[in-house]
Design a protein around this motif. Structure first.
Motif, short mmCIF file in Angstrom:
data_model
loop_
_atom_site.label_atom_id
_atom_site.label_comp_id
_atom_site.label_asym_id
_atom_site.label_seq_id
_atom_site.Cartn_x
_atom_site.Cartn_y
_atom_site.Cartn_z
N ALA A 109 4.32 21.98 26.57
CA ALA A 109 3.05 21.27 26.17
C ALA A 109 2.79 21.25 24.63
O ALA A 109 2.40 20.14 24.15
N GLU A 110 2.94 22.45 23.85
CA GLU A 110 2.60 22.32 22.38
C GLU A 110 3.71 21.48 21.74
O GLU A 110 3.49 21.04 20.64
N ASN A 111 4.93 21.05 22.27
CA ASN A 111 5.60 20.21 21.51
C ASN A 111 5.76 18.81 21.86
O ASN A 111 6.10 18.06 21.22
N GLN A 112 4.94 18.30 22.69
CA GLN A 112 4.85 16.91 23.33
C GLN A 112 4.13 16.05 22.25
O GLN A 112 4.51 14.89 22.46
N GLU A 113 3.13 16.39 21.61
CA GLU A 113 2.41 15.54 20.85
C GLU A 113 3.27 14.92 19.77
O GLU A 113 3.32 14.03 19.20
N ILE A 114 4.18 15.88 19.31
CA ILE A 114 5.10 15.49 18.02
C ILE A 114 6.05 14.22 18.57
O ILE A 114 5.96 13.30 17.88
N ALA A 115 6.48 14.44 19.75
CA ALA A 115 7.28 13.26 20.23
C ALA A 115 6.36 12.05 20.59
O ALA A 115 6.82 11.00 20.40
N GLN A 116 5.22 12.19 21.13
CA GLN A 116 4.47 11.18 21.60
C GLN A 116 4.11 10.34 20.15
O GLN A 116 3.90 9.09 20.31
N THR A 117 3.87 11.12 19.02
CA THR A 117 3.32 10.33 17.98
C THR A 117 4.56 9.59 17.45
O THR A 117 4.23 8.60 16.94
N LEU A 118 5.77 10.12 17.33
CA LEU A 118 6.89 9.46 16.77
C LEU A 118 7.51 8.38 17.72
O LEU A 118 7.97 7.20 17.19
N TYR A 119 7.48 8.53 18.87
CA TYR A 119 8.08 7.73 20.06
C TYR A 119 7.49 6.76 21.19
O TYR A 119 7.86 6.07 21.89
N GLY A 120 6.24 7.54 20.87
CA GLY A 120 5.24 6.77 22.10
C GLY A 120 5.14 7.64 23.32
O GLY A 120 4.26 7.41 24.10
N HIS A 121 6.29 8.24 23.52
CA HIS A 121 6.21 9.16 24.97
C HIS A 121 7.27 10.45 24.44
O HIS A 121 7.89 10.22 23.79
N PRO A 122 6.72 11.68 25.23
CA PRO A 122 7.69 12.68 25.09
C PRO A 122 8.93 12.49 25.94
O PRO A 122 8.81 11.74 26.80
N ALA A 309 24.74 5.96 19.92
CA ALA A 309 24.69 6.66 18.83
C ALA A 309 23.14 7.24 18.59
O ALA A 309 22.14 6.42 18.89
N VAL A 310 22.95 8.15 17.81
CA VAL A 310 21.71 8.88 17.59
C VAL A 310 20.89 8.21 16.32
O VAL A 310 21.71 7.99 15.28
N TYR A 311 19.71 7.65 16.59
CA TYR A 311 18.98 7.15 15.38
C TYR A 311 17.48 7.74 15.63
O TYR A 311 16.99 8.32 16.64
N GLY A 312 17.05 8.12 14.37
CA GLY A 312 15.76 9.09 14.47
C GLY A 312 14.49 8.32 14.17
O GLY A 312 13.38 8.88 14.44
N GLY A 313 14.47 7.15 13.44
CA GLY A 313 13.19 6.69 12.81
C GLY A 313 13.10 5.23 12.92
O GLY A 313 13.87 4.56 13.67
N MET A 314 12.47 4.77 11.82
CA MET A 314 12.38 3.11 11.75
C MET A 314 13.56 2.73 11.15
O MET A 314 14.32 3.31 10.08
#
Length: 397
Positions: A109-122, A309-314
């Motif tokens: 639970a403590e890690n879900q906000e990071i992914a939610q912020t970056l990608y919209g969902h964990p 392939a892995v992409y990380g951001g914008m």
């Protein structure tokens, strides 16, 4: 125990760390017998993936022997297992659809906000791959804790060598899903950008799925030679213009399907790539997305694009107009490893798929830092490094 830990860009070290313990009744503890360095690990090594912390244990491709189990684990002590890199609960909405990499419960639970912020969902948790994917300790170590051990690991029959099955943990299912996402039809021409491990398995998988021609694109001679062993035609982008070569090879139509196996650290002195590199170096961007742009431009009208392939951001300069005007389809995502493991294990056992060709080096775990430097700096000679805890350093690699 001994484990490879991250301390910053191009700084990984084998340290003594605490042994893992059972935390949840569904956990198991695995004694690692083989673990590999993945191309995705190099993104961590190069500092491209955010939310890494000093001391994080790396590694998401591993297998070993079960030495301890929680009360609700379905594994038994002494079994040999390959562990998928995705950490998935098996019972949520997405897991029930076999979309394991989209698991709702793989992240604490403590890690879900990071992914939610970056990608919209964990998303699902991942072993050894930053705190936005759970902060889980990885398997480039002597031991590892495996959550949801009743869902993820697959038991390996006695007598089957590690080298034959280790890559069920990630790159073989990833290459297979890449080809599957390309919706390959009998007689298709498929272009694959990147002849690293995933790209080479995508080449092999595309032929198994009925492709008539596979065109592999890279600039490392040895990797292109490995692609040719499976029957692929090749383009060395340092010797030919990729788009022009593909048009000539397909009579001006373009490939039916294109697979981007390169990702966010694309190589080459191309105009868009140079601009991406400048933006990355000045913190104005994150990814070098040349390969996916080129795949979209080269793909035939009405074709399919697959992006393992892995992409990380914008990214910017994305050819959205070409994508829409040509009526293309794009499929991507982290691999639903658990879904593919049983069938791919059977294919290995039946001799339909070879994985051992990829291994170029075997090193003891204690030399893991040197292994990262080798893989990063010598990608023509180094195709895959397998680390062996307890291996005698005097043995030949």
């Amino acid at each position: 125990m001994r484990a490879l830990t991250w301390h910053g860009k191009h700084d990984v070290r084998v340290d003594t760390v605490d042994d893992p313990e059972i935390i949840n009744p569904r956990d198991a503890i695995i004694k690692i017998t083989s673990t590999a360095i993945c191309g995705s690990d190099l993104h961590l090594y190069d500092g491209y993936i955010p939310t890494m912390e000093k001391g994080d244990i790396l590694g998401h491709e591993f297998m070993g022997e079960v030495v301890e189990v929680g009360a609700k684990s379905t594994l038994q002590k002494g079994q040999r297992v390959v562990v998928p890199f995705t950490i998935s609960c098996g019972g949520c909405f997405h897991c029930e659809k076999h979309q394991y990499s989209a698991c709702e419960n793989g992240l604490p639970a403590e890690n879900q906000e990071i992914a939610q912020t970056l990608y919209g969902h964990p998303m699902a948790g991942l072993f050894g791959y930053s705190h936005m994917t759970g902060g889980y300790a990885g398997g480039q170590a002597e031991y590892v804790r495996v959550p949801f051990s009743d869902v993820g690991p697959i038991v390996i029959p006695d007598g089957v060598d590690d080298d034959k099955v280790l890559f069920l943990s990630d790159i073989l299912p990833t290459g297979w899903m890449a080809a599957e996402n390309a919706d390959i039809e009998a007689g298709d021409t498929v272009a694959v950008w990147g002849c690293g491990p995933v790209g080479l398995f995508a080449v092999q998988s595309a032929f198994l799925m009925g492709a008539e021609r596979v065109i592999a694109i890279d600039h490392f001679p040895r990797r292109l030679e490995l692609a040719r062993r499976f029957g692929a035609e090749t383009i060395n982008y340092e010797e030919s213009k990729t788009y022009d070569a593909l048009m000539e090879m397909t009579g001006g139509i373009g490939p039916d399907a294109c697979i981007d196996s390169v990702g966010l650290e694309a190589h080459g002195l191309f105009a868009d790539n140079v601009i991406d590199q400048i933006k990355v170096s000045t913190f104005l961007g994150t990814d070098r997305a040349h390969s996916i742009r080129q795949a979209i431009i080269a793909c035939r009208k009405g074709g399919r694009v697959s992006m393992p392939a892995v992409y990380g951001g914008m990214v910017d300069k994305f050819p959205l107009g070409a994508f829409m005007q040509k009526g293309l389809t794009l499929k991507t995502g982290q691999t639903h490893v658990q879904h593919y493991m049983p069938a791919l294990l059977n294919a290995i056992m039946e001799g339909k798929i070879d994985t051992t060709f990829l291994i170029s080096h075997r090193l003891p775990l204690e030399q893991a830092a040197e292994g990262y430097r080798m893989f990063h700096d010598k990608q023509n000679e180094v195709t895959k490094i397998v680390l062996k805890p307890g291996m005698d350093p005097a043995l030949p690699a």
